[in-house]
Design an enzyme around this catalytic site. Structure first.
Site, PDB file in Angstrom:
ATOM      1  N   LEU A  56      36.086 204.860   4.183  1.00 48.00           N
ATOM      2  CA  LEU A  56      37.130 203.870   4.415  1.00 48.00           C
ATOM      3  C   LEU A  56      36.498 202.504   4.252  1.00 48.00           C
ATOM      4  O   LEU A  56      35.329 202.302   4.621  1.00 48.00           O
ATOM      5  CB  LEU A  56      37.703 203.990   5.830  1.00 48.00           C
ATOM      6  CG  LEU A  56      38.478 205.261   6.195  1.00 48.00           C
ATOM      7  CD1 LEU A  56      38.889 205.211   7.663  1.00 48.00           C
ATOM      8  CD2 LEU A  56      39.687 205.446   5.302  1.00 48.00           C
ATOM      9  N   ASP A  57      37.246 201.542   3.722  1.00 45.47           N
ATOM     10  CA  ASP A  57      36.733 200.179   3.625  1.00 45.47           C
ATOM     11  C   ASP A  57      36.361 199.653   5.005  1.00 45.47           C
ATOM     12  O   ASP A  57      36.934 200.060   6.024  1.00 45.47           O
ATOM     13  CB  ASP A  57      37.789 199.246   3.013  1.00 45.47           C
ATOM     14  CG  ASP A  57      38.054 199.540   1.546  1.00 45.47           C
ATOM     15  OD1 ASP A  57      37.225 200.220   0.909  1.00 45.47           O
ATOM     16  OD2 ASP A  57      39.094 199.080   1.044  1.00 45.47           O
ATOM     17  N   ARG A  58      35.442 198.733   5.024  1.00 48.13           N
ATOM     18  CA  ARG A  58      34.982 198.141   6.275  1.00 48.13           C
ATOM     19  C   ARG A  58      36.147 197.642   7.138  1.00 48.13           C
ATOM     20  O   ARG A  58      36.162 197.842   8.355  1.00 48.13           O
ATOM     21  CB  ARG A  58      34.035 196.974   5.944  1.00 48.13           C
ATOM     22  CG  ARG A  58      33.425 196.278   7.144  1.00 48.13           C
ATOM     23  CD  ARG A  58      32.437 195.222   6.670  1.00 48.13           C
ATOM     24  NE  ARG A  58      31.630 194.682   7.745  1.00 48.13           N
ATOM     25  CZ  ARG A  58      30.433 194.146   7.579  1.00 48.13           C
ATOM     26  NH1 ARG A  58      29.901 194.071   6.371  1.00 48.13           N
ATOM     27  NH2 ARG A  58      29.753 193.676   8.607  1.00 48.13           N
ATOM     28  N   THR A  60      39.303 198.579   7.057  1.00 47.96           N
ATOM     29  CA  THR A  60      40.366 199.559   7.246  1.00 47.96           C
ATOM     30  C   THR A  60      40.083 200.369   8.499  1.00 47.96           C
ATOM     31  O   THR A  60      38.959 200.835   8.711  1.00 47.96           O
ATOM     32  CB  THR A  60      40.465 200.508   6.038  1.00 47.96           C
ATOM     33  OG1 THR A  60      40.727 199.738   4.859  1.00 47.96           O
ATOM     34  CG2 THR A  60      41.565 201.528   6.226  1.00 47.96           C
ATOM     35  N   ARG A 158      44.799 198.707  -1.841  1.00 50.07           N
ATOM     36  CA  ARG A 158      44.788 197.248  -1.827  1.00 50.07           C
ATOM     37  C   ARG A 158      45.221 196.680  -3.179  1.00 50.07           C
ATOM     38  O   ARG A 158      46.013 195.731  -3.244  1.00 50.07           O
ATOM     39  CB  ARG A 158      43.397 196.758  -1.434  1.00 50.07           C
ATOM     40  CG  ARG A 158      43.009 197.190  -0.016  1.00 50.07           C
ATOM     41  CD  ARG A 158      41.530 197.032   0.267  1.00 50.07           C
ATOM     42  NE  ARG A 158      41.112 195.645   0.200  1.00 50.07           N
ATOM     43  CZ  ARG A 158      39.853 195.258   0.364  1.00 50.07           C
ATOM     44  NH1 ARG A 158      38.891 196.152   0.581  1.00 50.07           N
ATOM     45  NH2 ARG A 158      39.545 193.974   0.293  1.00 50.07           N
TER      46      ARG A 158
END
Length: 217
Positions: A56-58, A60, A158
């Site tokens: 997961l993105d930082r 998110t 995104r």
């Protein structure tokens, strides 16, 4: 922060964590703490540390799947690669879509410049990327949408929000206006398993989604 207090699902081969926004999965170059730094506290009697099956993105929040042994990691990774995993995200967009739902089919490619660094962009030469979406609520010029990605490309939701729907995710520092916490949440995760019940988890909405909490109650 104790990630052991944020476990949504656990059995002998897997666990699902409710990852907080701002915590990267892998150790970043800036030396900040990451999920990686907490893995020893998540052994729960096992010899090996668990390992992340996906990313997961930082910025998110929400459901992050970890495998508790190498064989489980291989099986669960294969489920992701085969498109068998059901992932559902919630996001607040900086604007209200004209449509109520849709399917975004925009291949994505990585580009990099010395001035701006790297980012993902729609490109016919990129890798296939498909995201289903549904409008759940709109208020104050913003919209809560549910994303159901069919693929798992880097920054897929995104870019698809900004380029596919036409409204970036609130707080997105790369594809939107930034300026506050990014409102993207990995809400539900379901991973089928052939010999036992599916892994299933739902991460509660973080406080940053308070304006839309009633829309998913």
């Amino acid at each position: 922060m104790l990630l052991a207090d944020r476990i949504l699902f656990i059995d002998a081969e897997a666990m699902v964590l409710d990852k907080p926004a701002g915590l990267p999965v892998d150790a970043p170059r800036d030396g900040a703490l990451a999920v990686e730094n907490h893995l020893d506290s998540l052994r729960f009697g096992f010899i090996r540390r668990p390992s992340a099956v996906h990313r997961l993105d930082r910025d998110t929040s929400g459901c992050l799947l970890l495998a508790r042994n190498p064989k489980a990691h291989a099986r669960l990774s294969a489920a992701f690669e085969a498109g068998e995993v059901r992932k559902t995200y919630l996001a607040v967009l900086d604007g209200v879509p004209q449509d109520k739902s849709g399917m975004i089919d925009l291949p994505l490619a990585k580009v990099s410049t010395r001035e701006a660094g790297w980012r993902m962009v729609p490109s016919p030469k990129g890798k296939a990327a498909r995201t289903g979406w549904t409008l759940l609520a709109a208020r104050g010029g913003r919209a809560l949408v549910r994303f159901a990605p069919e693929t798992g490309r880097t920054h897929q939701l995104r870019v698809h929000a900004a380029a596919g729907i036409g409204h970036a995710i609130v707080g997105d520092p790369v594809y939107g206006r930034g300026g506050r916490a990014m409102l993207l949440h990995a809400w539900q995760l379901e991973v089928p398993r052939p010999s036992k019940p599916a892994i299933s988890a739902e991460a509660p909405l973080p406080p940053t989604f308070a304006d839309f909490a009633d829309a998913v109650a």
